[in-house]
Design a protein around this motif. Structure first.
Motif, mmCIF file in Angstrom:
data_model
loop_
_atom_site.group_PDB
_atom_site.id
_atom_site.type_symbol
_atom_site.label_atom_id
_atom_site.label_comp_id
_atom_site.label_asym_id
_atom_site.label_seq_id
_atom_site.Cartn_x
_atom_site.Cartn_y
_atom_site.Cartn_z
ATOM 1 N N ALA A 64 0.859 -1.182 0.000
ATOM 2 C CA ALA A 64 0.000 0.000 0.000
ATOM 3 C C ALA A 64 0.896 1.233 0.000
ATOM 4 O O ALA A 64 1.937 1.256 0.664
ATOM 5 C CB ALA A 64 -0.883 -0.005 1.234
ATOM 6 N N LEU B 80 1.429 -5.226 2.141
ATOM 7 C CA LEU B 80 0.103 -5.720 2.513
ATOM 8 C C LEU B 80 0.214 -6.884 3.487
ATOM 9 O O LEU B 80 1.179 -7.662 3.429
ATOM 10 C CB LEU B 80 -0.665 -6.168 1.263
ATOM 11 C CG LEU B 80 -1.022 -5.079 0.247
ATOM 12 C CD1 LEU B 80 -1.804 -5.676 -0.915
ATOM 13 C CD2 LEU B 80 -1.818 -3.947 0.893
ATOM 14 N N ILE C 199 -6.945 1.003 -1.239
ATOM 15 C CA ILE C 199 -7.099 0.643 0.169
ATOM 16 C C ILE C 199 -8.355 1.353 0.671
ATOM 17 O O ILE C 199 -8.495 2.566 0.515
ATOM 18 C CB ILE C 199 -5.877 1.071 1.008
ATOM 19 C CG1 ILE C 199 -4.595 0.407 0.489
ATOM 20 C CG2 ILE C 199 -6.093 0.748 2.484
ATOM 21 C CD1 ILE C 199 -4.559 -1.096 0.612
ATOM 22 N N ALA D 179 -7.531 -4.096 1.377
ATOM 23 C CA ALA D 179 -7.140 -4.028 -0.031
ATOM 24 C C ALA D 179 -8.317 -4.432 -0.909
ATOM 25 O O ALA D 179 -8.973 -5.457 -0.653
ATOM 26 C CB ALA D 179 -5.950 -4.952 -0.283
ATOM 27 N N CYS E 207 -3.787 -3.432 5.173
ATOM 28 C CA CYS E 207 -2.527 -2.781 5.558
ATOM 29 C C CYS E 207 -2.762 -2.146 6.920
ATOM 30 O O CYS E 207 -3.877 -2.168 7.440
ATOM 31 C CB CYS E 207 -2.093 -1.748 4.521
ATOM 32 S SG CYS E 207 -3.128 -0.282 4.470
ATOM 33 N N ILE F 174 -2.265 0.681 -4.439
ATOM 34 C CA ILE F 174 -1.589 -0.605 -4.243
ATOM 35 C C ILE F 174 -0.688 -0.864 -5.442
ATOM 36 O O ILE F 174 -1.093 -0.702 -6.590
ATOM 37 C CB ILE F 174 -2.590 -1.769 -4.107
ATOM 38 C CG1 ILE F 174 -3.525 -1.531 -2.910
ATOM 39 C CG2 ILE F 174 -1.855 -3.100 -3.956
ATOM 40 C CD1 ILE F 174 -4.647 -2.545 -2.810
#
Length: 536
Positions: free
Chosen positions: A451, A463, A505, A511, A527, A535
Protein backbone atom coordinates in the motif's frame (compact mmCIF):
# COMPACT_ATOMS: atom_id res chain seq x y z
CA UNK A 1 -55.22 -55.86 7.53
CA UNK A 2 -54.62 -58.85 9.80
CA UNK A 3 -53.92 -58.26 13.54
CA UNK A 4 -50.32 -59.34 13.04
CA UNK A 5 -49.88 -56.85 10.20
CA UNK A 6 -51.29 -54.02 12.31
CA UNK A 7 -48.93 -54.86 15.15
CA UNK A 8 -45.97 -54.89 12.77
CA UNK A 9 -46.98 -51.52 11.32
CA UNK A 10 -47.30 -50.01 14.80
CA UNK A 11 -43.90 -51.41 15.71
CA UNK A 12 -42.33 -50.00 12.52
CA UNK A 13 -43.73 -46.48 12.97
CA UNK A 14 -41.31 -44.40 15.06
CA UNK A 15 -42.64 -42.99 18.32
CA UNK A 16 -42.21 -39.35 19.48
CA UNK A 17 -38.90 -40.09 21.22
CA UNK A 18 -37.44 -41.87 18.20
CA UNK A 19 -38.66 -39.06 15.92
CA UNK A 20 -37.02 -36.53 18.23
CA UNK A 21 -33.73 -38.45 18.02
CA UNK A 22 -33.85 -38.59 14.21
CA UNK A 23 -34.71 -34.89 13.92
CA UNK A 24 -32.01 -33.68 16.31
CA UNK A 25 -29.10 -36.11 15.80
CA UNK A 26 -25.83 -34.46 14.71
CA UNK A 27 -27.30 -30.97 15.17
CA UNK A 28 -25.24 -28.36 16.99
CA UNK A 29 -28.19 -26.56 18.60
CA UNK A 30 -31.98 -26.68 18.93
CA UNK A 31 -34.01 -23.63 19.98
CA UNK A 32 -37.46 -24.68 21.24
CA UNK A 33 -36.88 -28.30 22.35
CA UNK A 34 -39.96 -28.43 24.59
CA UNK A 35 -42.23 -27.18 21.80
CA UNK A 36 -40.68 -29.71 19.41
CA UNK A 37 -41.46 -32.62 21.74
CA UNK A 38 -45.01 -31.44 22.42
CA UNK A 39 -45.77 -31.21 18.66
CA UNK A 40 -44.30 -34.69 18.02
CA UNK A 41 -46.65 -36.15 20.66
CA UNK A 42 -49.65 -34.74 18.74
CA UNK A 43 -48.78 -34.70 15.02
CA UNK A 44 -46.02 -34.59 12.40
CA UNK A 45 -43.61 -31.63 12.43
CA UNK A 46 -43.75 -29.14 9.54
CA UNK A 47 -40.26 -27.87 8.72
CA UNK A 48 -38.51 -25.91 5.98
CA UNK A 49 -34.96 -25.53 4.74
CA UNK A 50 -34.10 -22.62 2.48
CA UNK A 51 -31.11 -21.95 0.26
CA UNK A 52 -30.32 -18.66 -1.46
CA UNK A 53 -29.58 -19.37 -5.12
CA UNK A 54 -26.14 -17.71 -5.33
CA UNK A 55 -22.87 -19.69 -5.68
CA UNK A 56 -22.81 -23.22 -7.08
CA UNK A 57 -23.86 -25.90 -4.57
CA UNK A 58 -20.95 -28.15 -3.57
CA UNK A 59 -20.56 -31.43 -1.67
CA UNK A 60 -21.12 -29.77 1.72
CA UNK A 61 -24.77 -29.45 0.63
CA UNK A 62 -24.99 -33.18 1.29
CA UNK A 63 -24.92 -32.26 5.00
CA UNK A 64 -28.38 -30.59 5.00
CA UNK A 65 -29.58 -33.17 2.45
CA UNK A 66 -28.77 -36.02 4.83
CA UNK A 67 -30.65 -34.19 7.61
CA UNK A 68 -33.65 -33.78 5.27
CA UNK A 69 -33.50 -37.58 4.89
CA UNK A 70 -33.63 -37.82 8.71
CA UNK A 71 -36.63 -35.45 8.83
CA UNK A 72 -38.52 -37.59 6.33
CA UNK A 73 -37.68 -40.79 8.25
CA UNK A 74 -39.19 -39.05 11.28
CA UNK A 75 -42.38 -38.38 9.30
CA UNK A 76 -41.89 -34.61 8.99
CA UNK A 77 -43.60 -32.56 6.29
CA UNK A 78 -40.59 -30.90 4.60
CA UNK A 79 -40.57 -27.82 2.36
CA UNK A 80 -37.45 -26.81 0.41
CA UNK A 81 -37.32 -23.10 -0.42
CA UNK A 82 -35.25 -21.84 -3.35
CA UNK A 83 -34.73 -18.32 -2.01
CA UNK A 84 -34.24 -16.45 -5.28
CA UNK A 85 -35.20 -13.02 -3.97
CA UNK A 86 -32.84 -13.46 -1.00
CA UNK A 87 -30.03 -14.22 -3.47
CA UNK A 88 -30.51 -10.84 -5.11
CA UNK A 89 -30.78 -8.98 -1.80
CA UNK A 90 -27.46 -10.41 -0.56
CA UNK A 91 -25.36 -7.64 -2.11
CA UNK A 92 -26.42 -8.77 -5.59
CA UNK A 93 -24.39 -12.00 -5.41
CA UNK A 94 -26.82 -13.28 -8.02
CA UNK A 95 -27.42 -10.58 -10.67
CA UNK A 96 -31.07 -10.15 -11.62
CA UNK A 97 -30.48 -11.35 -15.19
CA UNK A 98 -28.99 -14.64 -13.87
CA UNK A 99 -31.51 -15.19 -11.07
CA UNK A 100 -33.96 -17.37 -13.01
CA UNK A 101 -31.13 -19.46 -14.49
CA UNK A 102 -29.47 -20.02 -11.11
CA UNK A 103 -32.77 -20.90 -9.47
CA UNK A 104 -33.41 -23.50 -12.18
CA UNK A 105 -29.86 -24.84 -11.69
CA UNK A 106 -30.39 -25.13 -7.91
CA UNK A 107 -33.72 -26.86 -8.36
CA UNK A 108 -32.23 -29.47 -10.71
CA UNK A 109 -29.04 -30.06 -8.74
CA UNK A 110 -30.73 -30.26 -5.30
CA UNK A 111 -33.27 -32.74 -6.64
CA UNK A 112 -30.42 -34.77 -8.17
CA UNK A 113 -28.61 -34.79 -4.80
CA UNK A 114 -31.71 -35.98 -2.97
CA UNK A 115 -32.28 -38.74 -5.53
CA UNK A 116 -28.61 -39.73 -5.18
CA UNK A 117 -29.04 -40.38 -1.44
CA UNK A 118 -32.38 -42.14 -1.90
CA UNK A 119 -34.76 -39.41 -0.70
CA UNK A 120 -38.22 -39.73 -2.33
CA UNK A 121 -39.03 -36.39 -3.98
CA UNK A 122 -42.78 -36.96 -3.83
CA UNK A 123 -42.65 -36.48 -0.05
CA UNK A 124 -41.11 -33.02 -0.42
CA UNK A 125 -42.63 -29.67 -1.30
CA UNK A 126 -40.50 -27.35 -3.46
CA UNK A 127 -41.20 -23.59 -3.39
CA UNK A 128 -39.54 -20.53 -4.96
CA UNK A 129 -39.37 -17.36 -2.87
CA UNK A 130 -40.79 -15.19 -5.63
CA UNK A 131 -43.86 -17.46 -5.79
CA UNK A 132 -45.20 -15.68 -2.69
CA UNK A 133 -42.71 -12.98 -1.61
CA UNK A 134 -44.03 -10.50 -4.21
CA UNK A 135 -47.64 -10.82 -3.03
CA UNK A 136 -49.46 -7.82 -1.57
CA UNK A 137 -49.80 -9.47 1.87
CA UNK A 138 -46.13 -10.40 2.14
CA UNK A 139 -44.98 -6.96 0.93
CA UNK A 140 -47.18 -5.22 3.50
CA UNK A 141 -45.69 -7.44 6.21
CA UNK A 142 -42.18 -6.43 5.07
CA UNK A 143 -43.20 -2.80 5.60
CA UNK A 144 -44.80 -3.63 8.97
CA UNK A 145 -41.64 -5.39 10.07
CA UNK A 146 -39.43 -2.51 8.90
CA UNK A 147 -41.43 -0.18 11.17
CA UNK A 148 -40.43 -2.12 14.31
CA UNK A 149 -36.92 -3.43 13.48
CA UNK A 150 -33.91 -1.24 14.27
CA UNK A 151 -31.07 -0.81 11.80
CA UNK A 152 -28.73 -2.20 14.48
CA UNK A 153 -30.73 -5.42 14.89
CA UNK A 154 -31.12 -5.95 11.13
CA UNK A 155 -27.38 -5.54 10.53
CA UNK A 156 -26.48 -7.75 13.48
CA UNK A 157 -28.90 -10.49 12.36
CA UNK A 158 -27.32 -10.73 8.91
CA UNK A 159 -23.70 -10.45 10.06
CA UNK A 160 -22.86 -14.15 9.54
CA UNK A 161 -24.90 -14.66 6.36
CA UNK A 162 -25.15 -11.46 4.30
CA UNK A 163 -21.93 -10.32 2.64
CA UNK A 164 -20.44 -7.55 4.79
CA UNK A 165 -19.08 -4.48 2.99
CA UNK A 166 -17.85 -1.07 4.04
CA UNK A 167 -21.02 0.72 2.90
CA UNK A 168 -23.83 -1.86 3.11
CA UNK A 169 -26.83 -1.66 0.83
CA UNK A 170 -30.32 -1.39 2.28
CA UNK A 171 -31.14 -4.74 0.63
CA UNK A 172 -28.85 -6.57 3.05
CA UNK A 173 -30.75 -5.09 6.00
CA UNK A 174 -34.06 -6.37 4.57
CA UNK A 175 -32.71 -9.92 4.18
CA UNK A 176 -33.20 -11.16 7.81
CA UNK A 177 -36.77 -9.82 7.91
CA UNK A 178 -37.73 -11.70 4.77
CA UNK A 179 -36.25 -14.91 6.14
CA UNK A 180 -38.24 -14.45 9.35
CA UNK A 181 -41.49 -13.87 7.43
CA UNK A 182 -40.87 -17.02 5.36
CA UNK A 183 -41.62 -19.07 8.49
CA UNK A 184 -45.12 -17.61 8.67
CA UNK A 185 -45.88 -17.70 4.94
CA UNK A 186 -44.67 -21.28 4.54
CA UNK A 187 -46.88 -22.27 7.52
CA UNK A 188 -44.18 -24.32 9.26
CA UNK A 189 -43.40 -25.20 12.87
CA UNK A 190 -39.62 -25.09 12.44
CA UNK A 191 -36.81 -23.77 10.29
CA UNK A 192 -33.61 -25.73 9.68
CA UNK A 193 -30.24 -24.24 8.73
CA UNK A 194 -26.56 -23.95 9.61
CA UNK A 195 -25.43 -22.52 12.93
CA UNK A 196 -24.22 -19.48 10.95
CA UNK A 197 -27.94 -18.61 10.67
CA UNK A 198 -28.38 -18.40 14.45
CA UNK A 199 -28.61 -14.60 14.59
CA UNK A 200 -31.32 -14.61 11.92
CA UNK A 201 -33.19 -17.31 13.84
CA UNK A 202 -33.12 -15.36 17.12
CA UNK A 203 -34.12 -12.23 15.17
CA UNK A 204 -37.18 -14.14 13.90
CA UNK A 205 -38.01 -15.31 17.43
CA UNK A 206 -37.87 -11.72 18.67
CA UNK A 207 -39.77 -9.94 15.90
CA UNK A 208 -42.41 -12.34 14.49
CA UNK A 209 -44.50 -12.12 17.69
CA UNK A 210 -44.54 -8.32 17.31
CA UNK A 211 -46.57 -8.87 14.11
CA UNK A 212 -48.87 -11.32 15.88
CA UNK A 213 -47.17 -14.42 14.46
CA UNK A 214 -45.95 -17.47 16.38
CA UNK A 215 -42.34 -18.03 17.42
CA UNK A 216 -40.92 -21.06 15.58
CA UNK A 217 -38.52 -23.87 16.48
CA UNK A 218 -34.99 -23.56 15.05
CA UNK A 219 -32.71 -26.49 14.24
CA UNK A 220 -29.05 -25.82 13.50
CA UNK A 221 -26.40 -27.92 11.79
CA UNK A 222 -22.73 -27.37 12.68
CA UNK A 223 -20.59 -25.68 10.01
CA UNK A 224 -18.66 -28.53 8.43
CA UNK A 225 -15.00 -27.71 7.69
CA UNK A 226 -13.93 -27.56 4.07
CA UNK A 227 -11.02 -29.45 2.60
CA UNK A 228 -8.59 -26.76 3.72
CA UNK A 229 -9.73 -26.90 7.35
CA UNK A 230 -11.87 -23.74 7.28
CA UNK A 231 -15.57 -23.47 6.31
CA UNK A 232 -16.36 -25.11 2.97
CA UNK A 233 -17.34 -22.24 0.73
CA UNK A 234 -18.60 -21.69 -2.81
CA UNK A 235 -16.25 -18.73 -3.05
CA UNK A 236 -13.12 -20.64 -2.07
CA UNK A 237 -12.26 -22.96 -4.94
CA UNK A 238 -9.72 -25.13 -3.12
CA UNK A 239 -11.96 -25.66 -0.07
CA UNK A 240 -14.77 -27.44 -1.87
CA UNK A 241 -15.61 -30.17 -4.34
CA UNK A 242 -18.18 -29.16 -6.92
CA UNK A 243 -21.05 -31.56 -7.49
CA UNK A 244 -20.09 -31.79 -11.16
CA UNK A 245 -16.33 -32.19 -10.63
CA UNK A 246 -14.77 -35.02 -12.64
CA UNK A 247 -13.40 -38.04 -10.78
CA UNK A 248 -9.83 -36.89 -11.42
CA UNK A 249 -10.68 -33.48 -9.89
CA UNK A 250 -12.17 -35.17 -6.81
CA UNK A 251 -9.00 -37.24 -6.41
CA UNK A 252 -6.79 -34.17 -6.81
CA UNK A 253 -8.73 -32.06 -4.29
CA UNK A 254 -8.95 -34.85 -1.73
CA UNK A 255 -5.23 -35.50 -2.09
CA UNK A 256 -4.50 -31.85 -1.22
CA UNK A 257 -7.11 -31.75 1.59
CA UNK A 258 -6.00 -30.97 5.14
CA UNK A 259 -5.95 -34.31 7.00
CA UNK A 260 -3.03 -34.36 9.42
CA UNK A 261 -2.29 -37.78 11.00
CA UNK A 262 -4.06 -38.06 14.36
CA UNK A 263 -5.66 -34.60 14.10
CA UNK A 264 -9.46 -34.74 14.41
CA UNK A 265 -9.94 -30.95 14.75
CA UNK A 266 -11.06 -28.96 11.67
CA UNK A 267 -10.76 -32.15 9.66
CA UNK A 268 -13.11 -31.78 6.69
CA UNK A 269 -12.65 -35.41 5.63
CA UNK A 270 -13.77 -36.80 9.00
CA UNK A 271 -16.58 -34.25 9.25
CA UNK A 272 -17.95 -35.33 5.87
CA UNK A 273 -17.97 -38.95 7.04
CA UNK A 274 -19.72 -38.00 10.30
CA UNK A 275 -22.38 -35.70 8.88
CA UNK A 276 -23.07 -37.27 5.47
CA UNK A 277 -21.79 -40.80 4.95
CA UNK A 278 -22.61 -42.28 8.36
CA UNK A 279 -26.20 -40.95 8.57
CA UNK A 280 -26.91 -42.30 5.07
CA UNK A 281 -25.47 -45.80 5.50
CA UNK A 282 -25.06 -46.23 9.30
CA UNK A 283 -21.57 -47.51 8.56
CA UNK A 284 -18.33 -46.59 6.82
CA UNK A 285 -15.75 -48.90 5.28
CA UNK A 286 -12.04 -48.07 5.35
CA UNK A 287 -10.53 -49.55 2.19
CA UNK A 288 -6.90 -50.64 2.47
CA UNK A 289 -4.50 -53.28 1.29
CA UNK A 290 -4.21 -56.59 3.17
CA UNK A 291 -0.63 -55.79 4.24
CA UNK A 292 -2.04 -52.81 6.23
CA UNK A 293 -4.80 -54.84 7.82
CA UNK A 294 -7.35 -55.06 5.01
CA UNK A 295 -10.76 -53.40 4.87
CA UNK A 296 -12.44 -52.45 8.14
CA UNK A 297 -16.11 -51.60 8.62
CA UNK A 298 -17.11 -49.06 11.28
CA UNK A 299 -20.70 -48.99 12.52
CA UNK A 300 -20.09 -46.21 15.07
CA UNK A 301 -18.47 -42.95 13.94
CA UNK A 302 -16.73 -42.39 17.30
CA UNK A 303 -14.79 -45.65 16.83
CA UNK A 304 -13.44 -44.40 13.50
CA UNK A 305 -12.50 -41.03 14.99
CA UNK A 306 -10.73 -42.78 17.88
CA UNK A 307 -8.74 -45.00 15.50
CA UNK A 308 -7.77 -41.99 13.40
CA UNK A 309 -6.71 -40.03 16.52
CA UNK A 310 -4.55 -42.99 17.58
CA UNK A 311 -3.17 -43.25 14.00
CA UNK A 312 -4.57 -46.74 13.50
CA UNK A 313 -6.22 -45.32 10.36
CA UNK A 314 -3.87 -43.55 7.93
CA UNK A 315 -4.96 -40.25 6.25
CA UNK A 316 -4.27 -41.77 2.81
CA UNK A 317 -6.64 -44.69 3.45
CA UNK A 318 -9.27 -42.31 4.86
CA UNK A 319 -9.09 -40.08 1.76
CA UNK A 320 -9.19 -43.03 -0.66
CA UNK A 321 -12.24 -44.47 1.12
CA UNK A 322 -14.06 -41.13 1.06
CA UNK A 323 -13.18 -40.74 -2.62
CA UNK A 324 -14.90 -44.03 -3.46
CA UNK A 325 -17.98 -43.25 -1.34
CA UNK A 326 -18.23 -39.67 -2.63
CA UNK A 327 -18.00 -40.69 -6.28
CA UNK A 328 -20.92 -43.10 -5.71
CA UNK A 329 -22.97 -40.09 -4.58
CA UNK A 330 -21.77 -37.86 -7.41
CA UNK A 331 -22.09 -40.36 -10.29
CA UNK A 332 -25.90 -40.03 -10.70
CA UNK A 333 -25.63 -36.22 -10.47
CA UNK A 334 -22.89 -36.14 -13.13
CA UNK A 335 -24.97 -38.46 -15.31
CA UNK A 336 -28.06 -36.25 -15.00
CA UNK A 337 -26.08 -33.10 -15.83
CA UNK A 338 -24.49 -34.77 -18.83
CA UNK A 339 -27.73 -34.11 -20.69
CA UNK A 340 -27.28 -31.29 -23.24
CA UNK A 341 -30.03 -29.08 -21.76
CA UNK A 342 -28.59 -29.26 -18.24
CA UNK A 343 -25.02 -28.73 -19.50
CA UNK A 344 -26.28 -25.60 -21.22
CA UNK A 345 -28.12 -24.48 -18.06
CA UNK A 346 -25.00 -24.92 -15.88
CA UNK A 347 -22.77 -22.86 -18.19
CA UNK A 348 -25.42 -20.15 -18.63
CA UNK A 349 -26.14 -19.85 -14.88
CA UNK A 350 -22.44 -19.68 -13.96
CA UNK A 351 -20.56 -18.16 -16.91
CA UNK A 352 -16.78 -18.24 -16.63
CA UNK A 353 -15.73 -14.58 -16.12
CA UNK A 354 -12.33 -15.28 -17.67
CA UNK A 355 -14.06 -16.25 -20.94
CA UNK A 356 -16.28 -13.18 -21.16
CA UNK A 357 -16.40 -11.50 -24.58
CA UNK A 358 -14.64 -8.16 -24.99
CA UNK A 359 -16.86 -5.09 -25.11
CA UNK A 360 -17.51 -3.64 -28.53
CA UNK A 361 -14.81 -1.33 -29.78
CA UNK A 362 -15.55 2.37 -29.68
CA UNK A 363 -18.02 2.10 -26.80
CA UNK A 364 -17.56 3.84 -23.49
CA UNK A 365 -15.51 1.75 -21.05
CA UNK A 366 -14.45 -0.52 -23.90
CA UNK A 367 -12.00 -2.37 -21.64
CA UNK A 368 -11.93 -6.07 -22.63
CA UNK A 369 -14.08 -7.89 -20.09
CA UNK A 370 -11.58 -10.71 -19.76
CA UNK A 371 -9.11 -8.45 -17.95
CA UNK A 372 -10.23 -9.87 -14.61
CA UNK A 373 -8.43 -10.31 -11.26
CA UNK A 374 -8.52 -14.10 -11.46
CA UNK A 375 -5.79 -13.87 -14.13
CA UNK A 376 -3.35 -12.72 -11.44
CA UNK A 377 -1.47 -15.43 -9.53
CA UNK A 378 -1.33 -13.78 -6.10
CA UNK A 379 -0.19 -15.83 -3.13
CA UNK A 380 0.73 -15.48 0.51
CA UNK A 381 4.50 -15.57 0.90
CA UNK A 382 6.83 -15.83 3.88
CA UNK A 383 10.06 -13.84 3.79
CA UNK A 384 12.89 -16.27 4.60
CA UNK A 385 15.80 -13.85 4.16
CA UNK A 386 16.39 -10.15 3.37
CA UNK A 387 19.64 -8.62 2.12
CA UNK A 388 20.59 -5.28 0.60
CA UNK A 389 21.02 -5.44 -3.19
CA UNK A 390 24.81 -5.55 -3.86
CA UNK A 391 24.55 -2.84 -6.55
CA UNK A 392 21.57 -0.68 -5.45
CA UNK A 393 21.19 1.05 -2.08
CA UNK A 394 17.38 1.42 -2.40
CA UNK A 395 16.67 -2.26 -3.15
CA UNK A 396 16.30 -5.38 -1.03
CA UNK A 397 16.85 -8.91 -2.35
CA UNK A 398 14.48 -11.28 -0.57
CA UNK A 399 14.02 -15.04 -0.57
CA UNK A 400 10.27 -15.68 -0.27
CA UNK A 401 8.53 -19.03 0.29
CA UNK A 402 5.30 -19.24 -1.75
CA UNK A 403 4.63 -22.95 -1.26
CA UNK A 404 6.94 -24.13 -4.05
CA UNK A 405 9.89 -26.55 -3.71
CA UNK A 406 12.33 -23.61 -3.72
CA UNK A 407 11.84 -20.04 -2.46
CA UNK A 408 11.61 -17.25 -5.04
CA UNK A 409 14.13 -14.46 -5.35
CA UNK A 410 12.34 -11.10 -5.29
CA UNK A 411 13.81 -7.59 -5.61
CA UNK A 412 11.85 -4.82 -3.83
CA UNK A 413 12.43 -1.08 -3.54
CA UNK A 414 11.56 -0.97 0.15
CA UNK A 415 14.84 0.03 1.80
CA UNK A 416 13.77 3.60 2.63
CA UNK A 417 10.27 2.51 3.81
CA UNK A 418 10.61 -0.75 5.75
CA UNK A 419 13.50 -1.73 8.06
CA UNK A 420 15.12 -5.02 7.19
CA UNK A 421 14.18 -6.61 10.52
CA UNK A 422 10.48 -5.83 9.91
CA UNK A 423 10.54 -7.82 6.68
CA UNK A 424 12.42 -10.84 8.01
CA UNK A 425 10.06 -13.81 8.67
CA UNK A 426 6.89 -11.79 8.00
CA UNK A 427 4.00 -12.80 5.73
CA UNK A 428 3.61 -10.78 2.53
CA UNK A 429 1.38 -10.80 -0.54
CA UNK A 430 3.28 -11.74 -3.71
CA UNK A 431 2.26 -11.39 -7.35
CA UNK A 432 3.82 -14.53 -8.84
CA UNK A 433 3.08 -14.57 -12.56
CA UNK A 434 4.82 -11.43 -13.78
CA UNK A 435 7.51 -12.17 -16.33
CA UNK A 436 10.81 -12.44 -14.39
CA UNK A 437 13.07 -9.47 -15.01
CA UNK A 438 16.55 -8.44 -13.96
CA UNK A 439 16.82 -5.50 -11.59
CA UNK A 440 20.39 -4.22 -11.47
CA UNK A 441 21.71 -7.67 -12.33
CA UNK A 442 19.48 -9.76 -10.02
CA UNK A 443 16.47 -11.57 -11.53
CA UNK A 444 13.25 -10.84 -9.64
CA UNK A 445 10.63 -13.59 -9.72
CA UNK A 446 7.68 -11.68 -8.32
CA UNK A 447 6.40 -8.45 -6.82
CA UNK A 448 5.66 -7.80 -3.15
CA UNK A 449 2.35 -5.92 -3.18
CA UNK A 450 2.33 -2.82 -0.97
CA UNK A 451 0.00 0.00 0.00
CA UNK A 452 1.24 3.52 -0.82
CA UNK A 453 0.05 6.82 0.59
CA UNK A 454 -1.57 9.36 -1.71
CA UNK A 455 0.15 12.51 -0.45
CA UNK A 456 3.66 13.50 0.56
CA UNK A 457 5.83 12.41 2.23
CA UNK A 458 5.33 9.06 0.53
CA UNK A 459 4.67 6.12 2.84
CA UNK A 460 4.74 2.45 1.84
CA UNK A 461 3.53 -0.60 3.78
CA UNK A 462 3.60 -4.23 2.60
CA UNK A 463 0.10 -5.72 2.51
CA UNK A 464 -0.77 -8.02 5.41
CA UNK A 465 -2.41 -11.44 4.97
CA UNK A 466 -4.66 -12.51 7.89
CA UNK A 467 -2.88 -14.10 10.84
CA UNK A 468 -2.61 -17.87 10.50
CA UNK A 469 -2.17 -17.95 6.71
CA UNK A 470 0.34 -20.38 5.24
CA UNK A 471 2.91 -19.74 2.53
CA UNK A 472 1.44 -20.54 -0.87
CA UNK A 473 -2.21 -19.84 -0.02
CA UNK A 474 -4.06 -18.24 -2.88
CA UNK A 475 -5.18 -14.62 -2.66
CA UNK A 476 -8.22 -13.76 -4.76
CA UNK A 477 -10.72 -10.95 -5.32
CA UNK A 478 -14.23 -11.76 -4.12
CA UNK A 479 -16.42 -12.71 -7.03
CA UNK A 480 -13.43 -13.94 -9.08
CA UNK A 481 -12.50 -17.07 -7.14
CA UNK A 482 -12.97 -19.66 -9.85
CA UNK A 483 -10.82 -18.47 -12.77
CA UNK A 484 -7.37 -19.87 -13.49
CA UNK A 485 -4.45 -17.39 -13.40
CA UNK A 486 -2.31 -16.93 -16.49
CA UNK A 487 0.90 -18.97 -16.47
CA UNK A 488 2.75 -15.73 -17.19
CA UNK A 489 1.40 -12.21 -17.76
CA UNK A 490 2.56 -10.90 -21.13
CA UNK A 491 4.13 -7.44 -20.66
CA UNK A 492 2.63 -6.09 -23.90
CA UNK A 493 -0.93 -6.94 -22.79
CA UNK A 494 -0.51 -4.88 -19.58
CA UNK A 495 -3.10 -7.01 -17.75
CA UNK A 496 -1.67 -6.19 -14.32
CA UNK A 497 -1.41 -2.47 -15.07
CA UNK A 498 -5.05 -2.32 -16.23
CA UNK A 499 -6.26 -4.09 -13.10
CA UNK A 500 -3.93 -2.12 -10.83
CA UNK A 501 -5.64 1.13 -11.89
CA UNK A 502 -8.61 0.04 -9.74
CA UNK A 503 -6.61 -1.24 -6.74
CA UNK A 504 -7.33 0.79 -3.60
CA UNK A 505 -7.10 0.64 0.17
CA UNK A 506 -10.53 1.19 1.77
CA UNK A 507 -11.25 3.42 4.74
CA UNK A 508 -11.07 0.24 6.84
CA UNK A 509 -7.54 -0.42 5.50
CA UNK A 510 -8.72 -3.39 3.39
CA UNK A 511 -7.14 -4.03 -0.03
CA UNK A 512 -9.76 -3.88 -2.80
CA UNK A 513 -10.30 -3.98 -6.56
CA UNK A 514 -13.37 -1.99 -7.60
CA UNK A 515 -14.58 -2.15 -3.95
CA UNK A 516 -14.29 -5.95 -3.88
CA UNK A 517 -12.01 -7.26 -1.15
CA UNK A 518 -8.77 -9.17 -1.66
CA UNK A 519 -9.29 -12.37 0.35
CA UNK A 520 -7.71 -15.55 1.59
CA UNK A 521 -9.65 -18.41 3.18
CA UNK A 522 -9.03 -16.73 6.58
CA UNK A 523 -10.26 -13.25 5.64
CA UNK A 524 -9.30 -9.98 4.01
CA UNK A 525 -5.90 -8.65 2.95
CA UNK A 526 -5.18 -5.33 4.66
CA UNK A 527 -2.53 -2.78 5.56
CA UNK A 528 -1.86 -1.09 8.88
CA UNK A 529 -2.52 2.62 8.39
CA UNK A 530 -2.73 3.86 4.79
CA UNK A 531 -6.48 4.43 4.33
CA UNK A 532 -7.41 5.45 0.80
CA UNK A 533 -3.99 4.55 -0.54
CA UNK A 534 -3.04 2.90 -3.81
CA UNK A 535 -1.59 -0.60 -4.24
CA UNK A 536 1.46 -1.57 -6.26
Amino acid sequence: MQPGDAAAAMEAAPGPQEKYHLITRNLQEVLGEDKLMSILKERELKIYWGTATTGKPHVAYFVPMSKIADFLKAGCEVTILFADLHAYLDNMKAPWELLELRTRYYENVIKAMLESIGVPLEKLKFVRGTDYQLSKEYTLDVYRLSSVVTQHDAKKAGAEVVKQVEHPLLSGLLYPGLQALDEEYLKVDAQFGGVDQRKIFTFAEKYLPSLGYAKRIHLMNPMVPGLTGSKMSSSEEESKIDLLDRKEDVKKKLKKAFCEPGNVENNGILSFIKHVLFPLKSEFVILREEKWGGNKTYTVYEALEKDFAEQVVHPGDLKNSVEVALNKLLDPIREKFNKPELKKLASAAYPDPSKAKPAEKGTKNSEPENVVPSRLDIRVGKVISVEKHPDADSLYVEKIDVGEPEPRTVVSGLVQFVPKEQLQDRLVVLLCNLKPQKMRGVESQGMVLCASSVGEPRQVEPLDPPAGCCAGERVYVEGYEGGEPDDELKPKKKVFEKLQADFRISQDCVAQWKQRNFLTKLGSISCKTLKGGSIG
